[in-house]
Write a protein that holds these residues in place. Structure first.
Motif, PDB file in Angstrom:
ATOM      1  N   ARG A   1     -11.122   6.348   6.118  1.00 10.38           N
ATOM      2  CA  ARG A   1     -10.535   5.409   4.781  1.00 10.38           C
ATOM      3  C   ARG A   1      -9.495   5.179   5.233  1.00 10.38           C
ATOM      4  O   ARG A   1      -8.287   4.673   5.974  1.00 10.38           O
ATOM      5  N   TRP A   2      -8.651   4.490   4.024  1.00  7.93           N
ATOM      6  CA  TRP A   2      -7.151   3.357   4.223  1.00  7.93           C
ATOM      7  C   TRP A   2      -7.193   2.383   5.141  1.00  7.93           C
ATOM      8  O   TRP A   2      -6.341   2.627   5.742  1.00  7.93           O
TER       9      TRP A   2
ATOM     10  N   ALA B   1     -14.713   1.499   5.648  1.00  7.77           N
ATOM     11  CA  ALA B   1     -14.309   2.166   4.564  1.00  7.77           C
ATOM     12  C   ALA B   1     -14.632   3.096   4.448  1.00  7.77           C
ATOM     13  O   ALA B   1     -13.580   4.054   3.412  1.00  7.77           O
ATOM     14  N   LEU B   2     -15.205   3.426   4.170  1.00  6.86           N
ATOM     15  CA  LEU B   2     -15.807   5.289   3.819  1.00  6.86           C
ATOM     16  C   LEU B   2     -15.667   6.066   4.382  1.00  6.86           C
ATOM     17  O   LEU B   2     -15.100   7.331   3.841  1.00  6.86           O
ATOM     18  N   ARG B   3     -16.065   6.795   5.924  1.00  7.07           N
ATOM     19  CA  ARG B   3     -15.410   7.311   7.036  1.00  7.07           C
ATOM     20  C   ARG B   3     -14.209   7.284   7.418  1.00  7.07           C
ATOM     21  O   ARG B   3     -13.567   8.068   7.835  1.00  7.07           O
TER      22      ARG B   3
ATOM     23  N   GLU C   1      -7.903  -0.744  -2.361  1.00  2.42           N
ATOM     24  CA  GLU C   1      -8.784  -0.010  -1.462  1.00  2.42           C
ATOM     25  C   GLU C   1     -10.293   0.074  -2.297  1.00  2.42           C
ATOM     26  O   GLU C   1     -11.332  -0.439  -2.017  1.00  2.42           O
ATOM     27  N   VAL C   2     -10.749   0.538  -2.925  1.00  2.00           N
ATOM     28  CA  VAL C   2     -12.092   0.304  -4.633  1.00  2.00           C
ATOM     29  C   VAL C   2     -12.776  -1.007  -4.855  1.00  2.00           C
ATOM     30  O   VAL C   2     -13.375  -1.362  -4.962  1.00  2.00           O
TER      31      VAL C   2
ATOM     32  N   LEU D   1      -4.804   2.479  -3.907  1.00  2.00           N
ATOM     33  CA  LEU D   1      -6.518   3.241  -4.142  1.00  2.00           C
ATOM     34  C   LEU D   1      -7.097   1.757  -4.712  1.00  2.00           C
ATOM     35  O   LEU D   1      -8.284   1.695  -4.386  1.00  2.00           O
TER      36      LEU D   1
ATOM     37  N   SER E   1      -7.147  -0.419   5.067  1.00  2.00           N
ATOM     38  CA  SER E   1      -5.534  -1.754   4.705  1.00  2.00           C
ATOM     39  C   SER E   1      -4.967  -1.578   4.879  1.00  2.00           C
ATOM     40  O   SER E   1      -3.774  -2.355   5.038  1.00  2.00           O
TER      41      SER E   1
ATOM     42  N   LEU F   1     -13.836  -2.111  -1.937  1.00  2.00           N
ATOM     43  CA  LEU F   1     -15.389  -1.456  -1.302  1.00  2.00           C
ATOM     44  C   LEU F   1     -16.340  -2.327  -2.375  1.00  2.00           C
ATOM     45  O   LEU F   1     -17.479  -2.584  -2.452  1.00  2.00           O
TER      46      LEU F   1
ATOM     47  N   ASN G   1       0.961  -1.180  -0.119  1.00  2.00           N
ATOM     48  CA  ASN G   1      -0.250  -0.039   0.227  1.00  2.00           C
ATOM     49  C   ASN G   1       0.881   1.244   0.012  1.00  2.00           C
ATOM     50  O   ASN G   1       0.161   2.627   0.072  1.00  2.00           O
TER      51      ASN G   1
ATOM     52  N   ASP H   1     -19.418   1.312   6.683  1.00  2.00           N
ATOM     53  CA  ASP H   1     -18.836   2.886   7.121  1.00  2.00           C
ATOM     54  C   ASP H   1     -18.308   3.074   7.823  1.00  2.00           C
ATOM     55  O   ASP H   1     -16.911   4.514   7.385  1.00  2.00           O
TER      56      ASP H   1
END
Lengths: 496, 228
Positions: B145-146, B141-143, B88-89, B85, B148, B92, B78, B139
């Protein structure tokens, strides 16, 4: 030579009257349970017809059985790789609507309905949801509808029949049908066993009965897709597959299976046969028109000293060999060549054989009776009401020769018996017909005997199943010493 | 106190239940082991639920496993922003696939009368637990973030401490609420696992891949066949 034993069966279709007694006997004994209401391990179909589940012979839809590939055979839709790809959703799984939604009636309403101007009725309700439903299908919904444009005309076997023949088949004055009782074929190369990823399905070594261990079944349900005869069923309530067990608890105690025992027309025969497992691979790869002969070629002569020695070498008990020597199946299938496997083209090597029906097929195209004086009397099998191509699609894997042979021989035997009993046929003529049909008086007498007057223990030569050993499959008798019985000691209920 | 219960005791309760109950159930109630497929009753809508759900959940599961087993390698991977990115994407996307499939499955189950009568409370519990995990996971993953990357430093040691039987409760106590919920939810998931149809995961038919296709079972060992 790798000699093995197999409980094998013959159904004589000329004698089947389509009474469904076999189906009811089986239903009452085995499938009168929640989740199994729709199952008919034994069912009787009208041919031409679409059968149960609807159009089960249409492998474009259901993708059952094996197909020949380079160097052997391969399951048509499932198996290791394609099974893994479709494990989350199997596109070739029949659903309950392909069979029928099981139903009952609200009989209590007949008693409880409030007094009113109308008669109370017992509404049909679904045995799945309990809600009122319209009955649109059943296990023998096309019973006797041999000329129906909805059912008979959609019989997949008619694809083998020319368009002109097909049209003629549905002329009112030519309409005909016959019955096809079906149970699990207990195949030598069972597609259901090969497709089961859990290893729950297996062939019992000693007698070849194909069984399903419900304690190992995990509802991956590939067996349902794999069986080209659609004779493995999924219990939607318990989440386990189920199938015909050839009433092995009855066989082990010397009784005929329930459907056999109850058969009113006495069409059924059962006995042990010996076969050569070494030849299975080559039989599987045979050309389509050689398939039936290749399959019959697997069966070994139980009186051949070499076969007997091979059987002993493989641990087949002497009493089982003796039983195989008295087996009616070997005579029907090999000695007489009268009994044929159903849809051998799926290469499962089914061990249930059918004597193709003569009577409904025969009744002449013209309006006279059977004229034995014509020169080519036996040749008339080709002008029967059901085209020979159609019969060959069912019983010959497309090979008309084996079906024609069986029909001609039956016709000759019938004529010979006519000469004996009624005397209106010249005996010399009967003899020549027998010879032309590859038979003789002695064989014809034996065929007549087994067809018409054989008693119970000649039709069902139930081999000693050695229950004292067979029980070891389910339970070690020594650890269960002092117990009160064998089998399920937990209710077979749906898990969480 | 609550932290000790939830992050010090609960994981062990879950572990014991998971192990003991599934072994006991496999041993004594083998009949109850089943995926309880409902495809026989409804097949069309199952496709749009089961396939995305299973594909997604497998990917998400192995993603979590990677983070737990190889935290160092994952951090190294990472370090390049593009790779972070991508990882993570991808995660997600699979989580959304799970959400899509799971919603479809629940909707199907509740609106098909044949399935409604064939649904046990345990089935609904499974749906509820999975929804809870997916939503709290999304939640995070989005708030936050990162995950991983920060997972390796912040959470992997706690998980490891559980398996070393020295639960690092203090580390967990500092975590944001949604992380705590996700972790506690996971413990409840494992505690309930063996009581539900989820046990079918434990008997996934992997050995089929190298088994001979045909199976014959003999009551007794066959005498040696000299010819064979």
């Amino acid at each position: 030579m790798d000699v093995r034993a197999q409980v094998s069966m013959v159904f004589h279709l000329d004698k089947c009257i389509g009474c469904h007694t076999c189906s009811i006997a089986c239903k009452n004994v085995w499938t009168d349970r929640k989740g199994a209401e729709y199952m008919w391990w034994n069912n009787v179909e009208t041919k031409p017809g679409t059968g149960y589940p609807s159009a089960w012979e249409d492998q474009e839809k259901y993708k059952g059985g094996w197909q020949r590939v380079e160097g052997g055979v391969q399951l048509r839709a499932v198996g290791k790789v394609r099974g893994a790809m479709t494990v989350f959703h199997n596109p070739n799984l029949p659903t309950i609507d392909d069979y029928y939604e099981p139903f009952t009636y609200r009989y209590q309403d007949l008693f409880d309905a409030p007094e009113g101007a109308d008669q109370p009725t017992a509404r049909p309700i679904s045995m799945v949801t309990g809600e009122p439903m319209d009955i649109e299908a059943g296990p023998n919904w096309d019973d006797d509808l041999g000329g129906s444009p909805m059912y008979a005309a959609n019989d997949p076997n008619l694809e083998q029949v020319s368009a002109a023949e097909r049209e003629a088949l549905f002329e009112v004055q030519r309409l005909t049908f016959f019955y096809l009782p079906r149970i699990c074929n207990h195949c030598l190369n069972p597609a259901c066993v090969a497709a089961c990823p859990s290893g729950a399905l297996y062939k019992r070594g000693e007698d070849g009965i194909v069984l399903l261990n419900q304690e190992r079944c995990r509802a991956w349900r590939f067996c349902v897709t794999a069986c080209p005869y659609k004779k493995t069923y999924f219990n939607w309530s318990t989440g386990k597959s189920e199938k015909c067990i050839l009433c092995y608890p009855r066989l082990e105690t010397g009784q005929a299976p329930a459907c056999f025992h109850s058969c009113v027309g006495r069409i059924r025969y059962l006995g042990m046969i010996l076969y050569d497992a070494d030849r299975i691979q080559s039989a599987l790869a045979a050309d389509p028109d050689k398939l039936v002969d290749a399959q019959r070629g697997l069966l070994l002569d139980p009186n051949d000293p070499e076969v007997i020695a091979g059987a002993r070498r493989n641990g087949i008990p002497d009493d089982v060999i003796a039983s195989a020597q008295r087996s009616p199946v070997y005579r029907w299938v090999v000695e007489w060549g009268l009994a044929l496997p159903l849809h051998a083209e799926h290469r499962t090597l089914p061990m249930l054989f059918y004597v193709p029906p003569l009577l409904p097929v025969m009744a002449k195209v013209g309006d006279t009776g059977y004229d034995t004086s014509i020169d080519d009397f036996l040749g008339t099998v080709d002008s029967y009401r059901l085209p020979i191509q159609y019969m060959a699609s069912l019983f010959g894997a497309g090979n008309e020769g084996v079906v024609r042979y069986a029909l001609r021989k039956q016709l000759a035997v019938r004529t010979y018996r006519r000469a004996v009993t009624a005397g209106d046929v010249d005996m010399a003529k009967a003899d020549s017909l027998l010879a032309a049909a590859d038979s003789n008086r002695q064989q014809a007498d034996a065929i007549y005997h087994l067809t018409s007057i054989a008693p119970f223990d000649e039709r069902f030569v139930i081999p000693p199943m050695h229950r004292e050993q067979a029980i070891e499959m389910m339970e070690d008798p020594l650890t269960a010493k002092g117990f009160e019985g064998f089998g399920f000691r937990q209710r077979p209920e749906r898990g969480a | 106190m609550l932290d000790i219960l939830l992050f010090g005791a609960l994981p062990y309760v879950a572990m014991v239940l998971f192990l003991v109950v599934s072994v006991r159930r496999y041993r004594y109630e083998p009949f109850s082991f089943s995926s309880l497929s409902s495809q026989f009753l409804e097949t069309r809508r199952l496709f749009w639920g089961s396939v995305p759900f299973h594909v997604g959940i497998l990917a998400v599961f192995f993603g979590h496993l990677t983070g737990f087993l190889f935290p160092r390698e994952l951090v190294l991977w990472n370090r390049v922003p593009v790779r972070l990115l991508v990882f993570e994407v991808t995660g997600l996307a699979f989580a959304l696939l799970v959400l899509f499939g799971l919603s479809g499955l629940l909707w199907r189950r509740l609106t098909t009368s044949r399935l409604r009568v064939n649904t046990s409370p345990a089935d609904l519990l499974v749906h509820a637990m999975l929804f809870f995990q997916v939503l709290t996971g999304l939640d995070i993953a989005l708030r936050l973030r990162w995950g991983s990357t920060w997972f390796a430093e912040a959470l992997a040691p706690y998980l490891r401490s559980i398996f070393l039987f020295q639960p690092d409760v203090a580390r967990m106590a500092e975590m944001p609420l949604s992380v705590k919920l996700h972790v506690v939810g996971a413990f409840f998931f494992f505690a309930a696992f063996s009581y539900t149809r989820l046990v079918h995961i434990l008997v996934a038919p992997v050995p089929y891949l190298w088994r001979p296709l045909q199976v014959a079972i003999w009551n007794r060992a066959r005498p040696q066949n000299p010819a064979a």
